[in-house]
Design a protein around this motif. Structure first.
Motif: not given
Length: 403
Positions: A128-134
């Motif tokens: 998830l974080v790789r897709q949406r790093p914020a």
């Protein structure tokens, strides 16, 4: 746009109930030599939840120190891993969401696969974080390990929780993308819905654990994972701490000469907390990881850790991670040691009452305050669980990381 150099664990905290039962007392009750527990399985104490503690209160107590304003605003997902569920429909994470007042604009789910669930959560969170790093993902693992009174599994009981924030550019641990997997439908450990205590085939469970480790390791290497001679430390799921020794032996045999530089020192520091807490099911591996980071005298900055997660039934996963250079600045080692040292020792009668005289969940009741943590289960009213903040934050020993 945030530049992603790495994804992994940005912060971590553990919580264990404020009471414990000494394994020497259990040995006396069973009429056996205490060394069978302290040496044979490597356990000294088991954490015992008071009647007003459950997986939600332990989880909330673990999560609370992580909740800076920046984390609150950035958490997009809460993943709660447990095999001690309190409701067949509602996620335990939603109770934590309410207790801690997390922002409404996030998803909350519960993962279940015996002791493996938190690792599934970690992998899901990293993607998830790789897709949406914020965004940040909050991972919680909380469990109470309970077996029949007088059974062989009783000595491995325990309770505890771990909370982790997964983010881009983490301060503690970078999780590598490669992992090795192995799943097998087997009845080595299970707890039907009508039972509060688990059923286990101990010998089969150990055999399947070791097979899962060697198969997951082989899959990891086939997928291009690091050779074992590139790994500096190891962390295994620990239903009892001596299991790490069995696991290391199986891994060393599978890896051959690649394991020549490793020995007991490669995993010993990961056993410190587990020896004092007992089995914590889904939290076990990550309490072990926290123990390694908190207790290893070596500077682990830039070093690589190999981790093996196992959940009976069964799923195994092997993966690796690199410790960030400045990790020590953000550990909560002193707070964790203070918490464990402050626990109160229970006598046999109180231990037995708290662990085994458990009211059915359908019984409405008010609960006197016994818990040592900030949050507790206050009552069950019309089959609704009621939680409260029992100790104001200002009265607690500070658990915040050093900035």
């Amino acid at each position: 746009m945030t530049l992603i150099n790495a994804v992994g664990i940005d912060d971590i905290a553990i919580y264990s109930p404020g009471h414990y039962y000494d394994l020497a007392d259990l040995a006396a009750a069973h009429g056996i030599d205490p060394a069978k527990y302290t040496k044979g399985i490597g356990q000294e104490r088991m954490a015992v939840p008071s009647p007003d503690e459950d997986i939600v209160t332990m989880a909330a107590n673990a999560v609370a120190p992580l909740l800076s304003d920046g984390v609150r605003d950035a958490v997009s997902t809460v993943i709660f891993a447990t095999e001690s569920g309190i409701d067949q429909s509602k996620s335990a994470g939603l109770f934590v969401h309410g207790v801690l007042g997390l922002r409404p604009n996030c998803r909350v789910v519960e993962f279940k696969q015996a002791c493996y669930g938190a690792t599934a959560g970690i992998q899901f969170a990293c993607d998830l974080v790789r897709q949406r790093p914020a965004e940040k993902v909050l991972i919680i693992a909380s469990d109470i390990a309970r077996y029949e009174r007088g059974s062989e599994g009783e000595c491995t009981q325990g309770a505890g929780a771990v909370a982790m924030v997964v983010s881009a550019n983490p301060r503690l641990i970078e999780i590598h993308p490669q992992s090795g997997l192995f799943s097998l439908d087997v009845m080595d450990f299970w707890r039907p819905n009508h039972r509060s205590a688990a059923l286990v085939d101990g010998k089969l469970s150990i055999d399947v654990y070791l097979r899962s480790l060697t198969e997951a390791w082989a899959d990891f290497r086939r997928k291009g994972g690091l050779p074992l001679d590139a790994v500096d430390k190891l962390c295994f799921h620990q239903p009892f701490t001596k299991m790490a020794k069995k696991a290391f032996g199986a891994l060393a045999e599978a890896a051959g000469p690649e394991a020549a530089h490793l020995g007991e020192a490669s995993y010993a520091d990961s056993q410190v907390y587990g020896r004092l807490i007992g089995n914590t099911y889904s939290a076990s591996l990550y309490i072990g990881l926290c123990s390694l980071l908190d207790n290893c005298a070596e500077n682990l900055g830039g070093r690589t850790i190999g981790l093996f997660s196992y959940g009976s039934g069964s799923v195994g996963e092997f993966f690796t991670a690199t410790v960030r250079p400045s990790y020590r600045r953000y550990l909560r080692a002193d707070a964790h040691r203070t918490m464990l040292d402050a626990r109160q020792r229970l006598d046999d009668a109180t231990y037995a009452a708290w662990f085994y005289e458990v009211p059915k969940q359908v019984e409405d009741r008010a609960l006197p305050q016994e818990a040592a943590g900030r949050f507790r289960l206050a009552a069950v009213e019309e089959q609704r669980r009621v939680y409260e903040e029992a100790i104001p934050e200002a009265q607690l020993v500070p658990l915040q990381a050093v900035a």
